[in-house]
Design a protein around this motif. Structure first.
Motif, mmCIF file in Angstrom:
data_model
loop_
_atom_site.group_PDB
_atom_site.id
_atom_site.type_symbol
_atom_site.label_atom_id
_atom_site.label_comp_id
_atom_site.label_asym_id
_atom_site.label_seq_id
_atom_site.Cartn_x
_atom_site.Cartn_y
_atom_site.Cartn_z
ATOM 1 N N GLY A 80 41.314 44.730 32.504
ATOM 2 C CA GLY A 80 41.707 45.752 33.479
ATOM 3 C C GLY A 80 42.102 45.146 34.815
ATOM 4 N N LEU A 81 41.314 44.199 35.285
ATOM 5 C CA LEU A 81 41.619 43.537 36.559
ATOM 6 C C LEU A 81 42.956 42.803 36.489
ATOM 7 C CD1 LEU A 81 40.766 42.682 39.414
ATOM 8 C CD2 LEU A 81 39.487 40.778 38.374
ATOM 9 N N GLY A 82 43.198 42.117 35.374
ATOM 10 C CA GLY A 82 44.452 41.403 35.211
ATOM 11 C C GLY A 82 45.649 42.334 35.152
ATOM 12 N N LEU A 91 50.624 44.414 37.427
ATOM 13 C CA LEU A 91 51.455 45.597 37.595
ATOM 14 C C LEU A 91 51.637 46.006 39.055
ATOM 15 C CD1 LEU A 91 50.170 47.740 34.581
ATOM 16 C CD2 LEU A 91 52.271 46.394 34.738
ATOM 17 N N PHE A 92 50.780 45.499 39.941
ATOM 18 C CA PHE A 92 50.908 45.814 41.369
ATOM 19 C C PHE A 92 50.941 44.526 42.193
ATOM 20 C CE2 PHE A 92 48.809 49.604 39.572
ATOM 21 C CZ PHE A 92 49.744 50.564 39.934
ATOM 22 N N PRO A 93 52.013 43.723 42.024
ATOM 23 C CA PRO A 93 52.096 42.452 42.757
ATOM 24 C C PRO A 93 52.236 42.650 44.268
ATOM 25 C CG PRO A 93 54.189 42.944 41.683
ATOM 26 C CD PRO A 93 53.203 43.956 41.195
ATOM 27 N N ALA A 148 46.606 40.588 44.851
ATOM 28 C CA ALA A 148 47.080 40.532 43.465
ATOM 29 C C ALA A 148 46.960 39.144 42.863
ATOM 30 C CB ALA A 148 48.520 41.039 43.382
ATOM 31 N N ALA A 149 47.389 38.137 43.579
ATOM 32 C CA ALA A 149 47.337 36.771 43.041
ATOM 33 C C ALA A 149 45.900 36.344 42.787
ATOM 34 C CB ALA A 149 48.032 35.810 43.997
ATOM 35 N N ASN A 150 45.006 36.727 43.673
ATOM 36 C CA ASN A 150 43.589 36.373 43.508
ATOM 37 C C ASN A 150 42.980 37.118 42.327
ATOM 38 O OD1 ASN A 150 41.192 35.005 44.290
ATOM 39 N ND2 ASN A 150 40.483 36.822 45.394
ATOM 40 N N TRP A 151 43.321 38.403 42.193
ATOM 41 C CA TRP A 151 42.818 39.170 41.044
ATOM 42 C C TRP A 151 43.266 38.537 39.734
ATOM 43 C CZ3 TRP A 151 44.967 44.423 43.231
ATOM 44 C CH2 TRP A 151 44.133 44.861 44.274
ATOM 45 N N LYS A 152 44.534 38.158 39.695
ATOM 46 C CA LYS A 152 45.063 37.562 38.478
ATOM 47 C C LYS A 152 44.366 36.241 38.172
ATOM 48 C CE LYS A 152 48.215 34.606 36.451
ATOM 49 N NZ LYS A 152 48.435 33.168 36.664
ATOM 50 N N ALA A 185 40.795 37.066 36.884
ATOM 51 C CA ALA A 185 40.788 37.710 35.569
ATOM 52 C C ALA A 185 41.181 36.735 34.472
ATOM 53 C CB ALA A 185 41.725 38.908 35.581
ATOM 54 N N ALA A 186 42.301 36.036 34.675
ATOM 55 C CA ALA A 186 42.775 35.125 33.637
ATOM 56 C C ALA A 186 41.817 33.958 33.446
ATOM 57 C CB ALA A 186 44.170 34.614 33.991
ATOM 58 N N GLY A 187 41.262 33.449 34.553
ATOM 59 C CA GLY A 187 40.321 32.333 34.443
ATOM 60 C C GLY A 187 39.065 32.722 33.701
ATOM 61 N N ARG A 188 38.585 33.934 33.979
ATOM 62 C CA ARG A 188 37.355 34.376 33.316
ATOM 63 C C ARG A 188 37.606 34.675 31.831
ATOM 64 N NH1 ARG A 188 32.342 36.431 34.789
ATOM 65 N NH2 ARG A 188 31.096 36.487 32.884
#
Length: 485
Positions: free
Chosen positions: A36-38, A43-45, A50-54, A57-60
């Protein structure tokens, strides 16, 4: 629109916070939250975070694929439904990133391949995963089709299309050494025989008290089943479903297995140290339950079970119970039938559904062994599957009272039409057990050494060393094998 956008941002911040303050949390929830976070990040760059969320999320999720998925591809909850939950969420982030041309780590996709491979290797001839723990009997054709697209795997395509496309797997039986699961199959066709034997850890979540249980399919249908998961409530049916009474294992003095609360039993830190033999004549696996029975685990009986598949024909099960003093045992077999019959003299029992395949359970002659066939009992609950629908089924409840150690042997024979003539004898010797099974095709002698040992034994005129299991087959399908591990 502003309220809508603020809600998404609030959700993202909450998911980020959960992920960061619980860096080592292990469950399928983590995959849902990070997916969900990713999605929000991609979808909302326009959002500053946004970059930090991505990144988070992707790292986790990449960490989850290492932390929560064993090297053999099985998700640590050992529950196929939640294996699929984790797989779907990890895959969903990959797809949304690809469609929006957002890069992920170079090995993110490759890390998921083992989860798809598990679905193929463990599936029944009906293209479903067995309903282990809190799982449904789920169809995985769509999973394999997506896996074929992602990894260009012809075996995945074969599994997804029922053999109409792709390439048939070049193996049949397989083990999952970290999950402690053993699949024994005669082939991949709808009339082939299949058994899943569980001898692994308790699981990180959604656990059932079911170690050494098994699920069987053969000749076109499920033959040996269990209760399912029921609803996530506090009813007597839910308690029944997650307990040993609902599974094909053994209870001691009416008490169930109890690994709940023993954190060291939840997850494997290394491959299990169980027997696994696979050759053209037979498969064999074993396992042990030694964590105690009852709510406080005060009843200490060690149960060792060895399962041998005489390829294409039937299974032999050997149960060894190591105990002090007198105990009462319930050995349970859950038939996927509406009714069952039995032989009062031999205590052999079988499913009676007309026009379909059934299962014959034949015990070796054992002093004081008795049989109750229980169907849809309410107090205490026994004889339902799946209990989500409360469908009554016959459960073979073999009862034995024994002082000291006990050994039992069984032949599990799938069949169509008339009940076959099968006899089983058990000869206990120093160092191991000899099981002789006579059946319509001939006679088989199965030598099973004491767990973890090599047994010097005389077979005919030869002295051999049995490392685990050795099988001698006579009759029209006569074959001999050397023991191997």
């Amino acid at each position: 629109l502003v309220m809508f956008m603020k809600s998404w941002i609030d959700h993202a911040e909450r998911l980020k916070w959960i992920t960061l303050i619980h860096p080592n949390r292990r469950s399928n929830w983590v995959s849902m939250e990070c997916n969900g976070l990713g999605h929000i990040a991609i979808l909302f760059p326009e959002c500053r975070e946004a970059a930090n969320w991505k990144r988070i999320a992707a790292g986790r999720l990449r960490k989850e694929l290492k932390l929560d998925v064993y090297p053999d591809g099985v998700q640590i909850e050992l529950t196929p439904t939640y294996h699929e939950v984790t797989r779907k969420n990890c895959a969903a982030l990959f797809h949304i990133a690809k469609w929006n041309k957002v890069p992920l780590s170079a090995d993110y996709l490759k890390a998921m391949e083992g989860m798809y491979a598990y679905c193929l290797k463990a599936m029944t001839p009906e293209h479903r995963l067995p309903p282990l723990n809190d799982s449904a009997y789920i169809n995985i054709k769509k999973t394999l089709l997506r896996g074929a697209e992602l990894f260009d795997r012809q075996d995945f395509l074969w599994g997804a299309t029922g053999g109409k496309q792709g390439k048939k797997p070049d193996y049949t039986s397989v083990m999952f050494p970290w999950a402690g699961q053993y699949v024994m199959r005669s082939g991949w066709g709808k009339d082939d025989l299949y058994l899943m034997f569980e001898s692994g850890p308790f699981g990180q979540g959604h656990q059932h008290e079911d170690k050494l249980s098994m699920f069987m399919y053969g000749l076109g249908r499920v033959l040996l089943t269990e209760a399912g998961s029921y609803h996530y409530d506090h009813s007597k049916y839910r308690k029944y479903a997650i307990g040993s009474w609902a599974h094909n294992t053994i209870l001691v003095d009416g008490l169930q297995q109890h690994r709940k609360g023993l954190g060291n039993t939840y997850v494997s830190k290394k491959p299990v140290n169980d027997l696994w033999i696979h050759n053209k004549v037979f498969d064999a696996a074993d396992g042990v339950y030694d964590s105690g029975y009852g709510p406080k685990r005060k009843t200490r009986v060690k149960h060792e079970r060895t399962v041998v598949f005489l390829r294409g024909d039937y299974w032999v099960v050997l149960d060894r119970l190591y105990a002090k003093g007198k105990h009462n045992y319930d050995i349970l077999w859950h038939l996927n039938n509406k009714a069952a019959g039995y032989n009062a003299k031999t205590l052999a029992a079988w499913g009676k559904d007309p026009g379909v395949a059934n299962l014959l359970v034949t015990p070796a002659s054992t002093k004081n062994l008795k049989l109750d066939i229980v169907v849809g009992r309410e107090k205490p609950v026994l004889g339902f599957a799946p209990v989500r629908g409360k469908n009554p089924i016959p459960v073979l409840d073999y009862k034995l009272q024994k002082t000291g150690d006990a050994t039992l042997a069984w032949a599990l024979t799938p069949y169509r039409s008339a009940v076959p003539s099968v006899t089983v004898s058990l000869d206990e010797r120093k160092g191991g057990s000899v099981i002789t099974v006579k059946h319509p095709k001939g006679k088989d002698t199965i030598y099973i050494a004491a767990r973890g040992t090599t047994w010097p034994v005389k077979v005919g005129e030869k002295q051999i060393k049995v490392a685990g299991v050795h099988v001698e087959r006579t009759g029209p399908t006569s074959q001999k094998t050397r023991p191997s591990r």
